[in-house]
Scaffold this active site. Structure first.
Site, mmCIF file in Angstrom:
data_model
loop_
_atom_site.group_PDB
_atom_site.id
_atom_site.type_symbol
_atom_site.label_atom_id
_atom_site.label_comp_id
_atom_site.label_asym_id
_atom_site.label_seq_id
_atom_site.Cartn_x
_atom_site.Cartn_y
_atom_site.Cartn_z
ATOM 1 N N ASP A 171 27.136 36.078 44.358
ATOM 2 C CA ASP A 171 27.336 35.122 43.380
ATOM 3 C C ASP A 171 26.196 34.874 42.080
ATOM 4 O O ASP A 171 26.670 34.465 41.246
ATOM 5 C CB ASP A 171 27.243 33.430 44.239
ATOM 6 C CG ASP A 171 26.053 33.474 44.996
ATOM 7 O OD1 ASP A 171 25.121 34.032 44.810
ATOM 8 O OD2 ASP A 171 25.916 32.337 45.637
ATOM 9 N N HIS A 172 24.876 35.557 42.543
ATOM 10 C CA HIS A 172 24.073 35.252 41.320
ATOM 11 C C HIS A 172 24.040 36.368 40.219
ATOM 12 O O HIS A 172 23.687 36.319 39.019
ATOM 13 C CB HIS A 172 22.705 35.411 41.957
ATOM 14 C CG HIS A 172 22.067 33.949 42.814
ATOM 15 N ND1 HIS A 172 22.730 33.389 43.631
ATOM 16 C CD2 HIS A 172 21.182 33.198 42.390
ATOM 17 C CE1 HIS A 172 22.359 32.444 44.008
ATOM 18 N NE2 HIS A 172 21.251 31.982 43.443
ATOM 19 N N ASP A 192 17.945 30.564 50.051
ATOM 20 C CA ASP A 192 18.243 30.067 48.745
ATOM 21 C C ASP A 192 17.525 28.580 49.033
ATOM 22 O O ASP A 192 18.014 28.250 50.072
ATOM 23 C CB ASP A 192 19.551 30.174 48.446
ATOM 24 C CG ASP A 192 19.859 29.614 46.903
ATOM 25 O OD1 ASP A 192 19.850 30.634 46.037
ATOM 26 O OD2 ASP A 192 19.645 28.320 46.653
ATOM 27 N N ARG A 231 18.779 22.520 38.166
ATOM 28 C CA ARG A 231 17.615 22.880 37.684
ATOM 29 C C ARG A 231 17.614 22.825 36.042
ATOM 30 O O ARG A 231 18.469 23.469 35.694
ATOM 31 C CB ARG A 231 16.949 24.128 38.269
ATOM 32 C CG ARG A 231 16.874 23.953 39.623
ATOM 33 C CD ARG A 231 15.782 25.035 40.224
ATOM 34 N NE ARG A 231 15.240 24.549 41.493
ATOM 35 C CZ ARG A 231 15.416 25.234 42.755
ATOM 36 N NH1 ARG A 231 15.748 26.805 42.417
ATOM 37 N NH2 ARG A 231 15.185 24.815 43.778
ATOM 38 N N SER A 238 12.927 27.948 43.427
ATOM 39 C CA SER A 238 13.312 28.716 44.108
ATOM 40 C C SER A 238 12.803 29.279 45.500
ATOM 41 O O SER A 238 11.459 29.228 45.704
ATOM 42 C CB SER A 238 13.651 30.165 43.127
ATOM 43 O OG SER A 238 13.872 31.248 44.082
ATOM 44 N N ARG A 294 12.766 32.241 46.370
ATOM 45 C CA ARG A 294 12.615 33.984 45.921
ATOM 46 C C ARG A 294 11.390 34.217 46.407
ATOM 47 O O ARG A 294 10.361 33.916 46.038
ATOM 48 C CB ARG A 294 12.850 34.248 44.595
ATOM 49 C CG ARG A 294 12.075 33.651 43.390
ATOM 50 C CD ARG A 294 12.725 33.895 42.050
ATOM 51 N NE ARG A 294 13.770 33.012 41.889
ATOM 52 C CZ ARG A 294 13.978 32.544 40.651
ATOM 53 N NH1 ARG A 294 13.223 32.681 39.696
ATOM 54 N NH2 ARG A 294 15.007 31.461 40.525
#
Ligand code: MIC
Ligand code: SF4
Length: 754
Positions: free
Chosen positions: A95-96, A160, A448, A642, A644
């Site tokens: 999706d990203h 996520d 965000r 995030s 990440r």
């Protein structure tokens, strides 16, 4: 029928006994959060009460979800763990990596061309290790999870930060870095500090223009971006039960923006309706058999002050619609006060784009409410002043909304319907209407709004609102438009008012979809070969990190970050998402968005070895080549945003030994630990001011690194003087073992070989 129904039934079959035992041990009625936590202990039936905010506890999550941008690194690590299959049900969602530009059809095709190498890699790793794979275009991870996998009383983790969205269906769902997910995929326990509990009592009922989004915009204003750190937020009260399940998802989702570990709601009729509407009557039936165990004990909600560490009460009858921003999601302004505030702060009043979508607000109900506003532009002959972009949350939502004429309403306003994906929310947006760094305003229903996030422009002022408010503002083209009180001039020269939104919770004709985009893995994936080309610029097999050791001397300051330093500042997304599977290449964005406290510029730091200035990654590489460790210093809530883990792996790869800050965001702190680095906090916040540009660091007592023990660092300044700096840490013994081994993964590998 639901996916993994047997697993869900198994969870329910032990829930009663475990919760009863926990209640007995804790000696109190239990909140829902505690019930779910105690029902998911790695060791099974509870034997002791845990101290909130203090005890590290091993949990056994029921499932894992990963999205394409983080799954690459997670799976590259998992491939090293030496396992043939994931230990718990796991899914990967693409999706990203889909850029929004012309509209769904063209954009999806382009993404499939441009990122085929990565999608193919994810598809084949998923197939090999028994992971469910959701193709590009299937939808945004959290919406797809809510529709298919979330279940009341369950515990999941996801790579996520907005995994927390599943709190809308009564889960404890927590965002983690890839290395945490690897633990669970590999069949080991997942560790979390037992959270504190914040109760939010919602009285009254949402009405008029006020939406679930406004609840969390208000909570963010109250608690700020770090107010939820280390806590689960549990919502309850008539205001909670009277809103939809996807509305609860919105609120839970944006709990990430206050740093909360997660947010959740007790099982209720709205959840049952949602489960049945999404073809999971089996889950609803199973949940109904243990209903009382899927919400808090009645005494808790009757006397919340006694059971939560903090209680907030919000009256939905009087709650007003808000817009939060710019640049931070906690700057909350009631729409009625925006005119004054925007003028006082010189925020551009003209709105260029209204964007509806993202994992937090892309449900059928959201689209229907926004469409009820959009339709009025046509019906009342109002010319729409801003551009409109829509990202539906999933193919199921898109297909159904299209069938029901909802998308047509937006198309009549010349809106662009982008792919069912993150799109502009993560900077995957080829925005053609502005050039360079023009000052401008956009409004969106995302979560965000950090600087540069949507379009890379530091002067884009992004405001967060409900989908219906975004629609109203986009129609008016003005940030200071208050649809409750203001009128708009239509094409017939009349002043007209927009009526409040009307939405439908669930599609009256039911959900429908032709191809939801799911690919089931094969039963035995042992013969599947996963290849990574050594010359690929997008994927790179990992080389294990070598331990930093306990003798850090002569380390140099890489950067002292000034002010807000989110994971977007540390490892920017947008165009850099393409390198998420290639550690060396993505390291070229390391900290390039952080503001250097000296000179206040971004990506401009001093190389103490040469006296010259350069970009952060270049200077870091120069130190690394000279075998000099470096230190990063930061302010409060460092690593906000995030999950990440690139934000930890990149500095690690470039030779950063320690990150010393005033305070950390939870996921980032864990990510640093997992990658075998030091994440430390100043014992005296003001010592941040002692750090100077030319400092050299010597760790005085790292050989005594132990749980709860303060450490001392000598910062030697250019003039020969030095400051002794005391730092705290939250490492427990197993986390110290990760440090000693070079990373948590190194330890897993070692244990697997042993
Ligand atoms: C985000 O919203 O910032 C992201 C992009 O979804 C991240 C994950 C990532 O960086 O890939 C998140 O929220 O964890
Ligand atoms: Fe995607 Fe945005 Fe949600 Fe992150 S916040 S998962 S980028 S839609």
């Amino acid at each position: 029928m639901a996916f993994d129904i047997e697993m869900i039934k198994k969870v329910y079959s032990t829930m009663v006994e475990r919760v009863d035992k926990a209640r007995e041990i804790v000696g109190n009625p239990l909140t829902l959060s505690e019930k779910i936590l105690y029902a998911h202990l790695w060791d099974g039936t509870p034997t002791k009460a845990f101290v909130r905010g203090k005890d590290y506890v091993d949990f056994a999550p029921d499932r894992i979800a990963c999205q394409d941008a983080t799954a690459q690194m997670a799976l590259l690590q998992f491939m090293q763990a030496g396992k043939s299959k994931v230990a718990v049900p796991t899914t990967v969602h693409c999706d990203h990596l889909i850029q929004a530009k012309q509209g769904a059809a063209q954009d999806l095709k382009r993404a499939n061309d441009v990122s085929s190498e990565v999608f193919d890699f994810l598809a084949s790793v998923s197939n090999k290790y028994g992971i469910g794979f959701w193709k590009p275009g299937a939808g945004i991870i959290h919406q797809v999870v809510l529709e298919n996998y979330a279940f009341p009383g369950g515990m999941m983790i996801g790579t996520d930060s907005h995994t927390v969205n599943a709190g809308g269906l009564g889960m404890v769902a927590i965002g983690v870095g890839g290395a945490d997910a690897v633990d669970v995929m590999a069949g080991t326990a997942w560790e979390l500090k037992f959270p504190k509990l914040i109760g939010v009592k919602l009285t009254g009922k949402l009405n008029g223009w006020t939406a679930p989004k406004d609840v969390i915009l208000k909570v963010a204003g109250i608690l700020t971006v770090k107010g939820g750190t280390g806590a689960i937020v549990e919502y309850f009260g008539e205001g909670a039960t009277s809103m939809s399940c996807t509305g609860k998802g919105t609120i839970s989702n944006m709990g990430a923006e206050i740093g909360a570990t997660t947010s959740t709601f007790g099982y209720d009729a709205s959840m049952e309706r949602y489960l049945r509407a999404t073809d999971r009557a089996d889950v609803a039936d199973a949940a109904n058999t243990i209903k009382d165990y899927l919400t808090a004990d009645a005494e808790v909600y009757a006397n919340p002050e006694q059971y939560f560490d903090q209680v907030i009460e919000i009256d939905l009858n009087t709650l007003r619609p808000h817009l939060n921003g710019p640049f931070t999601p906690d700057l909350a302004t009631p729409v009625s006060e925006m005119s004054e505030k925007a003028r006082a702060n010189d925020w551009p009043l003209k709105v260029d784009w209204g964007l509806i979508g993202s994992c937090t607000n892309s449900s059928y109900e959201d689209l229907s409410r926004a469409a009820s506003i959009a339709k009025q532009a046509v019906d009342k002959n109002i010319k729409v002043k801003s551009d409109f972009g829509i990202n539906p949350g999933s193919e199921q939502v898109r297909y159904t909304a299209d069938r029901d004429g909802i998308l047509q309403i937006f198309e009549d306003l010349d809106a662009t319907i982008f792919t069912n994906a993150c799109g502009p929310c993560i900077g995957q947006w080829d925005r053609s209407d502005t050039k360079g760094d023009e000052k401008n305003t956009i409004v969106h229903s995302f979560n965000r709004n950090f600087s540069k996030r949507a379009d890379g422009n530091p002067n884009t002022h992004a405001f967060v609102g409900s989908p219906e408010m975004v629609a109203a503002i986009a129609i008016s083209g003005r940030l200071d438009f208050d649809p409750l009180n203001d009128t708009l001039l239509n094409e017939d020269g009349e002043q007209v008012k927009l009526d409040p939104p009307i939405g439908v919770e669930l599609p009256p004709l039911g959900f429908d979809v032709v191809d939801a985009g799911y690919v089931e893995p094969v039963e035995d994936g042992s013969s599947i070969n996963v290849t990574v080309s050594p010359t690929s610029e997008r994927l790179q097999l990992l080389t294990p990190f070598t331990p930093i050791g306990n003798n850090i001397t002569g380390a140099k300051l890489l950067i002292k970050a000034f002010g807000k330093c989110t994971t977007d500042h540390i490892s920017m997304a947008g165009p850099w998402l393409r390198f998420r599977g290639h550690l060396d290449n993505i390291s070229n964005n390391c900290l390039i968005g952080a503001v250097n406290a000296y000179g206040k510029k971004t990506n401009f730091v001093k190389n103490q070895l040469t006296g010259e200035f350069g970009g952060v990654p270049d200077v870091a590489r120069a130190y690394k080549a000279a075998e000099v460790y470096t230190i990063v210093v930061g302010d409060h809530n460092y690593g906000e945003g995030s999950s990440r883990e690139h934000a930890a792996m990149e500095p690690r790869h470039l030779g950063v030994a320690a990150v010393i800050v005033k305070s950390f965001a939870r996921i980032h702190e864990t990510n640093l630990k997992k990658q075998g680095m030091l994440g430390l906090t100043f014992a005296n916040e003001s010592d941040y001011d002692l750090i100077q540009e030319d400092d050299t660091f010597n760790f005085v007592d790292l050989n005594e690194f132990a749980p709860g023990k303060q450490l001392t660092i000598e910062a030697v300044h250019a003039d020969g003087t030095s400051s002794m700096i005391k730092v705290n840490h939250t490492y427990n013994q197993s986390q110290i073992d990760w440090y000693n081994e070079g990373s948590a993964l190194n330890l897993i590998k070692k244990e697997n070989i042993a």
